[in-house]
Design an enzyme around this catalytic site. Structure first.
Site, short mmCIF file in Angstrom:
data_model
loop_
_atom_site.label_atom_id
_atom_site.label_comp_id
_atom_site.label_asym_id
_atom_site.label_seq_id
_atom_site.Cartn_x
_atom_site.Cartn_y
_atom_site.Cartn_z
N LEU A 1 11.29 27.55 65.65
CA LEU A 1 10.28 28.53 65.29
C LEU A 1 8.95 27.78 65.14
O LEU A 1 8.93 26.65 64.65
CB LEU A 1 10.62 29.22 63.96
CG LEU A 1 11.88 30.11 63.92
CD1 LEU A 1 12.11 30.61 62.51
CD2 LEU A 1 11.75 31.29 64.88
N ASP A 2 7.86 28.41 65.57
CA ASP A 2 6.55 27.79 65.40
C ASP A 2 6.23 27.63 63.92
O ASP A 2 6.81 28.32 63.06
CB ASP A 2 5.47 28.64 66.06
CG ASP A 2 5.61 28.68 67.58
OD1 ASP A 2 6.20 27.74 68.13
OD2 ASP A 2 5.14 29.66 68.19
N LYS A 3 5.27 26.77 63.62
CA LYS A 3 4.89 26.49 62.23
C LYS A 3 4.55 27.76 61.47
O LYS A 3 5.01 27.97 60.35
CB LYS A 3 3.71 25.51 62.19
CG LYS A 3 3.24 25.17 60.78
CD LYS A 3 2.09 24.19 60.79
CE LYS A 3 1.63 23.87 59.36
NZ LYS A 3 0.52 22.89 59.34
N THR B 1 5.35 30.84 62.14
CA THR B 1 6.39 31.88 62.20
C THR B 1 7.42 31.64 61.11
O THR B 1 7.89 30.52 60.92
CB THR B 1 7.06 31.88 63.58
OG1 THR B 1 6.08 32.07 64.60
CG2 THR B 1 8.10 32.99 63.67
N HIS C 1 5.96 30.22 72.76
CA HIS C 1 4.94 31.24 72.48
C HIS C 1 5.20 32.54 73.24
O HIS C 1 4.27 33.32 73.48
CB HIS C 1 3.54 30.73 72.83
CG HIS C 1 3.10 29.55 72.03
ND1 HIS C 1 1.91 28.87 72.28
CD2 HIS C 1 3.66 28.91 70.97
CE1 HIS C 1 1.79 27.86 71.43
NE2 HIS C 1 2.84 27.87 70.62
#
Length: 323
Positions: free
Chosen positions: A133-135, A137, A229
């Site tokens: 997961l992105d930072k 998110t 993304h």
């Protein structure tokens, strides 16, 4: 150490893999790391041919200690845990994996601090991260506690039997529910971004309009692929942006929205040990929930984010717009 007598002549990596019930790649790594002997002689070639009555000795490497670079001063809620895996509710602002540009503790360092790391037979130590997961998110992320589980979950991620459904707050409502099937690749003008490009990797997402009220738009997104993304790029391709997304959207007032309002809400997969389909829900974090509470009643919100409703909605997409 494990010692066995060869009863069937074969390649050394095949013999080791069969005896230890591991993959040939893992067996090959043990051999190349000088941890395997045949008749007391160290063999470094996985292709070495064994003979009947050869004695194979296999040493296991000592676990290599990994020290955290940064102090872990946060905790991560555990949604579910058993002997094989963890399901976590990752808070926003926490990076999953370290990198030269990361100057703070990561989720991997939290796992190391809690002694959840995996140890391979050759002594290598790593985290059992299956997906990222992105930072910015938040939400559900599964972590394997042993190598067998990690291999099984990774395979499900590849064959799409593992599923993820996200909630997002957007600047504009969806005109209608839609499926976006557009390839994603590098953005030619910004190395930090991805873009819809004709020669990119295939990417498919489904977007469900949940509720729009007084300028607040809540949608759900289901991933069929897992490109970097992906949700943000696909939404940008139809001129929709997630609140707080300064990269693909617009600059926001940092005092009000200081992260991408994207939450991994539902995660489902086949449990490697039981063979049963399991589903987990990651509760919303306060920053996300507070924005919803200002514009949407609790009754309506509970109805729209009910897992049964969301699953049923994504279960029949035959009338949805395909882009």
């Amino acid at each position: 150490m494990v010692e066995v007598i060869i009863t069937c002549a074969n390649r050394l990596d095949v013999s080791v893999a069969n005896e230890l019930k591991i993959s040939r790649n893992q067996a090959s790594k043990l051999i190349k790391d000088a941890l395997v002997k045949v008749n007391s002689k160290t063999i470094l070639k996985p292709s070495f041919l064994t003979s009947l009555q050869d004695k194979i000795s296999i040493n296991f490497g000592e676990a290599k200690e990994i020290k955290n670079e940064f102090e872990v001063n946060f905790d991560i809620p555990i949604i579910y845990e058993d002997e094989d895996l963890l399901v976590l509710n990752k808070p926003p602002h926490i990076v999953v994996h370290g990198a030269p540009s990361v100057k703070e503790a990561t989720l991997v360092e939290w796992l190391n601090d809690k002694e959840y790391m995996l140890s391979n037979l050759n002594g290598d130590v790593r985290a059992g991260i299956v997906h990222r997961l992105d930072k910015g998110t938040s939400g559900a992320i599964v972590v394997a506690k042993n190598n067998t589980t990690h291999a099984a979950l990774s395979e499900q991620l590849n064959d799409k039997s593992m599923g993820r459904i996200y909630l997002a707050l957007t600047d504009l409502p969806l005109k209608q529910n839609c499926i976006i099937d557009r390839a994603i690749g590098r953005n030619s003008s910004n190395r930090l971004k991805k873009a819809v490009v004709s020669d990119g990797k295939s990417a498919k997402s489904a977007f469900l309009n949940l509720v729009s009220n007084d300028g607040l738009n809540l949608i759900a997104a289901k991933l069929f692929t897992g490109r970097t993304h992906q949700i943000r790029v696909h939404l940008a391709s139809i001129n929709r942006h997630i609140l707080g997304d300064d990269l693909y959207g617009f600059k926001s007032e940092k005092s009000k929205i200081n992260r991408v309002m994207l939450h991994a809400y539902m995660l489902y997969f086949i449990h490697p040990r039981t063979g049963e389909m399991v589903e987990f829900i990651a509760p919303l974090y306060d920053d996300f929930k507070n924005l919803l509470d200002k514009k949407i009643s609790k009754e309506l919100l509970d109805e729209k984010i009910c897992p049964k409703f969301i699953n049923a909605s994504f279960g029949d997409t035959s009338s949805w717009l395909c882009i």
